[in-house]
Every structure is written in structure tokens, then in C-alpha cells.
Design a protein around this motif. Sequence first.
Motif, PDB file in Angstrom:
ATOM      1  N   ALA A 300      10.418 -11.183  -5.364  1.00 45.70           N
ATOM      2  CA  ALA A 300       9.558 -11.009  -6.545  1.00 45.70           C
ATOM      3  C   ALA A 300      10.337 -11.219  -7.827  1.00 45.70           C
ATOM      4  CB  ALA A 300       8.942  -9.608  -6.507  1.00 45.70           C
ATOM      5  N   GLU A 301      11.499 -10.622  -7.943  1.00 50.69           N
ATOM      6  CA  GLU A 301      12.293 -10.752  -9.162  1.00 50.69           C
ATOM      7  C   GLU A 301      12.762 -12.189  -9.376  1.00 50.69           C
ATOM      8  OE1 GLU A 301      15.343  -7.879  -8.610  1.00 50.69           O
ATOM      9  OE2 GLU A 301      14.116  -6.190  -9.333  1.00 50.69           O
ATOM     10  N   SER A 302      13.077 -12.891  -8.285  1.00 49.18           N
ATOM     11  CA  SER A 302      13.494 -14.285  -8.410  1.00 49.18           C
ATOM     12  C   SER A 302      12.368 -15.143  -8.960  1.00 49.18           C
ATOM     13  CB  SER A 302      13.941 -14.809  -7.047  1.00 49.18           C
ATOM     14  OG  SER A 302      14.243 -16.186  -7.103  1.00 49.18           O
ATOM     15  N   ALA A 303      11.155 -14.940  -8.449  1.00 39.82           N
ATOM     16  CA  ALA A 303      10.010 -15.717  -8.936  1.00 39.82           C
ATOM     17  C   ALA A 303       9.701 -15.374 -10.391  1.00 39.82           C
ATOM     18  CB  ALA A 303       8.793 -15.456  -8.057  1.00 39.82           C
ATOM     19  N   ALA A 304       9.770 -14.084 -10.723  1.00 39.95           N
ATOM     20  CA  ALA A 304       9.491 -13.678 -12.110  1.00 39.95           C
ATOM     21  C   ALA A 304      10.502 -14.286 -13.067  1.00 39.95           C
ATOM     22  CB  ALA A 304       9.511 -12.151 -12.204  1.00 39.95           C
ATOM     23  N   SER A 305      11.764 -14.359 -12.643  1.00 43.03           N
ATOM     24  CA  SER A 305      12.802 -14.931 -13.487  1.00 43.03           C
ATOM     25  C   SER A 305      12.634 -16.440 -13.642  1.00 43.03           C
ATOM     26  CB  SER A 305      14.174 -14.604 -12.909  1.00 43.03           C
ATOM     27  OG  SER A 305      15.204 -15.231 -13.633  1.00 43.03           O
ATOM     28  N   ARG A 306      12.340 -17.123 -12.568  1.00 47.76           N
ATOM     29  CA  ARG A 306      12.238 -18.579 -12.614  1.00 47.76           C
ATOM     30  C   ARG A 306      11.042 -19.058 -13.423  1.00 47.76           C
ATOM     31  NH1 ARG A 306      10.995 -20.615  -7.964  1.00 47.76           N
ATOM     32  NH2 ARG A 306      10.897 -18.698  -6.716  1.00 47.76           N
ATOM     33  N   PHE A 307       9.951 -18.315 -13.352  1.00 51.05           N
ATOM     34  CA  PHE A 307       8.712 -18.778 -14.005  1.00 51.05           C
ATOM     35  C   PHE A 307       8.356 -17.942 -15.239  1.00 51.05           C
ATOM     36  CE2 PHE A 307       8.472 -20.266  -9.635  1.00 51.05           C
ATOM     37  CZ  PHE A 307       8.085 -21.576  -9.801  1.00 51.05           C
ATOM     38  N   ASN A 308       9.278 -17.067 -15.649  1.00 53.25           N
ATOM     39  CA  ASN A 308       9.089 -16.279 -16.863  1.00 53.25           C
ATOM     40  C   ASN A 308       7.787 -15.470 -16.802  1.00 53.25           C
ATOM     41  OD1 ASN A 308       9.802 -15.283 -19.394  1.00 53.25           O
ATOM     42  ND2 ASN A 308       8.758 -16.966 -20.501  1.00 53.25           N
ATOM     43  N   THR A 342       2.550 -18.876  -8.236  1.00 49.89           N
ATOM     44  CA  THR A 342       3.357 -19.634  -9.198  1.00 49.89           C
ATOM     45  C   THR A 342       2.909 -21.090  -9.305  1.00 49.89           C
ATOM     46  OG1 THR A 342       5.001 -20.089  -7.473  1.00 49.89           O
ATOM     47  CG2 THR A 342       5.372 -18.159  -8.886  1.00 49.89           C
ATOM     48  N   LYS A 343       2.325 -21.619  -8.250  1.00 47.59           N
ATOM     49  CA  LYS A 343       1.904 -23.024  -8.261  1.00 47.59           C
ATOM     50  C   LYS A 343       0.487 -23.205  -8.782  1.00 47.59           C
ATOM     51  CE  LYS A 343       2.686 -24.173  -4.009  1.00 47.59           C
ATOM     52  NZ  LYS A 343       2.786 -25.031  -2.781  1.00 47.59           N
ATOM     53  N   HIS A 344      -0.394 -22.240  -8.499  1.00 50.64           N
ATOM     54  CA  HIS A 344      -1.815 -22.489  -8.728  1.00 50.64           C
ATOM     55  C   HIS A 344      -2.473 -21.555  -9.740  1.00 50.64           C
ATOM     56  CE1 HIS A 344      -1.493 -25.102  -5.267  1.00 50.64           C
ATOM     57  NE2 HIS A 344      -1.160 -24.099  -4.475  1.00 50.64           N
ATOM     58  N   SER A 345      -1.945 -20.351  -9.923  1.00 51.91           N
ATOM     59  CA  SER A 345      -2.730 -19.348 -10.666  1.00 51.91           C
ATOM     60  C   SER A 345      -2.587 -19.439 -12.186  1.00 51.91           C
ATOM     61  CB  SER A 345      -2.316 -17.940 -10.222  1.00 51.91           C
ATOM     62  OG  SER A 345      -1.023 -17.626 -10.726  1.00 51.91           O
ATOM     63  N   ARG A 346      -1.464 -20.030 -12.664  1.00 50.73           N
ATOM     64  CA  ARG A 346      -1.170 -20.050 -14.102  1.00 50.73           C
ATOM     65  C   ARG A 346      -1.178 -18.621 -14.670  1.00 50.73           C
ATOM     66  NH1 ARG A 346      -5.257 -24.472 -16.382  1.00 50.73           N
ATOM     67  NH2 ARG A 346      -6.382 -24.016 -14.465  1.00 50.73           N
ATOM     68  N   ALA A 347      -0.676 -17.713 -13.874  1.00 49.62           N
ATOM     69  CA  ALA A 347      -0.656 -16.302 -14.264  1.00 49.62           C
ATOM     70  C   ALA A 347       0.501 -16.033 -15.217  1.00 49.62           C
ATOM     71  CB  ALA A 347      -0.532 -15.424 -13.029  1.00 49.62           C
ATOM     72  N   LYS A 348       0.349 -14.986 -16.028  1.00 49.91           N
ATOM     73  CA  LYS A 348       1.413 -14.507 -16.898  1.00 49.91           C
ATOM     74  C   LYS A 348       2.048 -13.226 -16.346  1.00 49.91           C
ATOM     75  CE  LYS A 348       0.616 -17.702 -19.944  1.00 49.91           C
ATOM     76  NZ  LYS A 348       1.596 -18.818 -20.139  1.00 49.91           N
ATOM     77  N   LYS A 349       1.378 -12.643 -15.389  1.00 49.39           N
ATOM     78  CA  LYS A 349       1.828 -11.370 -14.875  1.00 49.39           C
ATOM     79  C   LYS A 349       1.386 -11.235 -13.417  1.00 49.39           C
ATOM     80  CE  LYS A 349       1.156  -6.400 -15.705  1.00 49.39           C
ATOM     81  NZ  LYS A 349       0.504  -5.402 -16.585  1.00 49.39           N
ATOM     82  N   PHE A 350       2.223 -10.637 -12.606  1.00 50.35           N
ATOM     83  CA  PHE A 350       1.830 -10.333 -11.228  1.00 50.35           C
ATOM     84  C   PHE A 350       2.508  -9.039 -10.789  1.00 50.35           C
ATOM     85  CE2 PHE A 350       5.849 -12.420 -10.506  1.00 50.35           C
ATOM     86  CZ  PHE A 350       6.337 -11.924  -9.299  1.00 50.35           C
ATOM     87  N   GLY A 351       1.938  -8.443  -9.781  1.00 49.44           N
ATOM     88  CA  GLY A 351       2.466  -7.181  -9.280  1.00 49.44           C
ATOM     89  C   GLY A 351       2.489  -7.159  -7.762  1.00 49.44           C
ATOM     90  N   ILE A 352       3.420  -6.368  -7.217  1.00 46.65           N
ATOM     91  CA  ILE A 352       3.554  -6.212  -5.762  1.00 46.65           C
ATOM     92  C   ILE A 352       3.657  -4.729  -5.443  1.00 46.65           C
ATOM     93  CG2 ILE A 352       4.991  -6.655  -3.740  1.00 46.65           C
ATOM     94  CD1 ILE A 352       5.827  -9.269  -4.941  1.00 46.65           C
ATOM     95  N   GLN A 353       2.868  -4.301  -4.476  1.00 46.26           N
ATOM     96  CA  GLN A 353       2.934  -2.928  -3.984  1.00 46.26           C
ATOM     97  C   GLN A 353       3.216  -2.971  -2.484  1.00 46.26           C
ATOM     98  OE1 GLN A 353      -0.405  -0.354  -5.249  1.00 46.26           O
ATOM     99  NE2 GLN A 353      -1.054  -2.063  -6.574  1.00 46.26           N
ATOM    100  N   LEU A 354       4.084  -2.094  -2.041  1.00 51.39           N
ATOM    101  CA  LEU A 354       4.403  -1.986  -0.618  1.00 51.39           C
ATOM    102  C   LEU A 354       4.559  -0.507  -0.299  1.00 51.39           C
ATOM    103  CD1 LEU A 354       5.114  -3.325   2.098  1.00 51.39           C
ATOM    104  CD2 LEU A 354       7.512  -3.366   1.343  1.00 51.39           C
ATOM    105  N   PHE A 355       3.705  -0.018   0.586  1.00 51.25           N
ATOM    106  CA  PHE A 355       3.745   1.406   0.933  1.00 51.25           C
ATOM    107  C   PHE A 355       3.219   1.589   2.353  1.00 51.25           C
ATOM    108  CE2 PHE A 355      -0.218   0.421  -1.210  1.00 51.25           C
ATOM    109  CZ  PHE A 355      -1.175   0.971  -0.383  1.00 51.25           C
ATOM    110  N   SER A 356       3.444   2.779   2.876  1.00 51.81           N
ATOM    111  CA  SER A 356       3.010   3.088   4.242  1.00 51.81           C
ATOM    112  C   SER A 356       2.520   4.527   4.289  1.00 51.81           C
ATOM    113  CB  SER A 356       4.182   2.908   5.233  1.00 51.81           C
ATOM    114  OG  SER A 356       3.768   3.234   6.540  1.00 51.81           O
TER     115      SER A 356
END
Length: 414
Positions: A300-308, A342-356
Motif C-alpha cells: 500500500a505504501e509503495s503504491a501511495a508513494s509512486r502515484f502520489n 492506480t490504473k483505472h480509478s483516477r483516485a486521489k485517496k485510498f484505504g486498506i483495512q485488514l482485521f480478524s
Amino acid sequence: MRATEESARVLRTAAWIWLGFLLSIIVMDFILYMPQLQAQPLPDPGPPLRIRLFPVYLFYSFNGLTALLFLATTYWDWIQEQLDEIFYPVMLVVIAATPIFISALIVPRFPPGPLANAEGMALRQLPVLFIALTLVAWKYQFAHVVVFSLSVTVLELGLIAVNPFENRNISVYLFLAIIRTISFIAVGYVISALVTRLREANANLTHYASTLEQLTVSRERNRLARELHDTLAHSLTAISVSLETAKAYFDIDPKESRALIDRSLEATRKGVDETRRALKALRSSDLADMGLRLAVQKAAESAASRFNLELELTLQDPMPSLSPDVEQTILRVTQEAIENLTKHSRAKKFGIQLFSNGRTTLIVEDNGVGFDMKSRESSGHFGLVGMRERAELAGGTLKVESDKGKGTRVVLTI
């Protein structure tokens, strides 16, 4: 050759049983005969005891010698190769005919005793004949069992008829032969039916094993296709986009064009490394090195860094222990969802949740342009198909929610 070896093993077992039976009736004859013969008064003049017992010695000598030769033949590879297909039938004839000939020709010469009569003859030959019956039913059809039973009866009655002995009641021998024939046919039918069912079960098991192997190969091919899509396809797509952009900037901004080419080279090297890892282990190295939570965080951090892009991460720490396949599925779905946004959404922000909380849940969402679920599904987009396949193989479900202008939400539950 394999069938001959299997037949030899079965015949070898029969030979050892035959020898074991001979040893048991030797003990039985010693217990029954010796006290009775010693107690009988000898006629004057009468033959000594060893002469009177000569037929008994002859009985065991012929039987034992034949059984030992039978056993030796089952270990003799050369004669098995020479006889080839007739090896088994010849051995059947030997084990079936030997007790009949010996009983018909020698047992009537036994000194008077409890096992010197017709019933004694039947008792002495029945176990060996039963072994022969089992061998026939194991190897051949039920019709062969019937032929075997009738042939044994005809041979025995023929020998009794042409071999005159006093005080022989032919009707007793005939009655015993009929009873034995009926019993052999009945028992042979049961054995033949059991063997047939066992062979059918083995055939079904072989077919099942073959089907399972083909299914395993098919699943592995699908898995390899997903791995290549998640690594090589993504890298090639990124390189293609970068090169197209570099081409467009080539005359307008050479400096930016060179920068794009450099990024393409970097992506190419990365794609080669990822492809090699995928083909070598088909498992993410990040999982092995860092664990699931940190691997998801890195992606997630790599994608956020690469695509600002702005990033919101909510990752449970610590995560419960999960199987390697489940961890790999979660990471691959994460990577695929990030790649899509990153390819299709033209988003400015995204979030990831992981829980159990009994079930492990992954949520990847963005504020991009979204898409029409129906049109996207009808196009058979490989990324969504691959993510769903991964989820199903891991025992989970994948839900994709999106609408035009409202972003996209991917929920994986396992």
C-alpha cells in the motif's frame, strides 16, 4: 512381467500354506495312529510296525516333495519366464492333482485307523484342494471355478474306479465327492464375486487418482496463470504506459521523456525479478520475509508513494496465525486491487483495512471514478476473475462494490 510376479507371490503363499497343512496332519497322525497301532496285537507272524506305517511315510514323502518343488518353482524366475502364460495354469494342475492322486493311490493302503477310510481321504485332500479353488477364483471367472470343481470330482472318481481295493464302498466316495463339488461351487462363487468387486474398486480408485491428478494439474495451471498475471502482466502494462508517455513527450520534453524511460527500465528489472520469483516459488517473498501485515503495508505504501495518493491504513496487530495459502490470497488480492485502482480509478485517496474477528476480512476502497458493475462484469475482466478464483480456492468470498463517480470497494472475507 508384473502379472507373472504377482501370480508367483500368490502361488508362493499357497505353497507355504500347503507345507503348513502337511506339518499339522503329521502331528495329527502321530497322535491318532501311534497309540492305536501300538495297542493292536500283531498277527503271528505279522509285519513290523515300520512296514505297516510305510504307506504313511510314502504319503508324506510324496506330498512334502511335491510341495517343496512347488515352492521352489515360485522362486525360480527362469522357469517362470519359460512357461510364461501357462505358468499359473500348470501350477494349478500340480496343486490340485497331487492330493487327489496321492489320496486315491496311497491312503487306502494305510493301516487300519481313524483316517484310513473315505472320510480320512476327504479330510487329507480337502484343505489343499480348497487352496487350489481359491487360486482359480482369484485368477479366473466363475465359469472356471465350476469347471475346476467338476474336473476334480471326475478325476478322483475315475482313479477310485480304476484302482481296485477291497472293502471300498464306492457310494460313500460318490456322496462325498458330490457334497464337496457343491460346496466348492458355492464357496468359489463367493470368492469370485468378492475378487471381482475388489478389482472394480481398484479400477475406480485408479480412475479417481488419475482424475485427481488431472484436476491438480489444472488447478496449478490456473494458479500459475494468476501468478503471471499478478507479476508479469502488471509489469508489462506499467512499462507499456510509461513508454507510450515517453514517446508522447519525446519531442516536447526530452528530459521528462528520459525520466520516463528510466522508470520503464526500472519497472522492467523489477518485473523480471518478480517473474523469476513467481516461477520459482509461486509465493510472495514479502510474506516469507515480513509476514502478512507488513507485506500488505509495504504494497500500500509503495503504491501511495509512486502515484502520489493519500493512504489510510487500518491493519490489525497482531494478526492471528493463518495458513500460507490464505496469507498469499490476501496479499495477492491486495496487490490486484491496488493495481486496478492506480490504473483505472483516477483516485486521489485510498484505504486498506485488514482485521480478524473469527473471519479474516480485507477491505480496499478508493474515491475514484468507479465503474458500471454490469458492464465491467460482462467484459470478463481478468483481474476480477482472478481475485474471485483466489478467494474461492482459499475458502472465502470476494465482493466488489462500485458505481460511477462513487469509487470502488473490494471486500475479501475468509
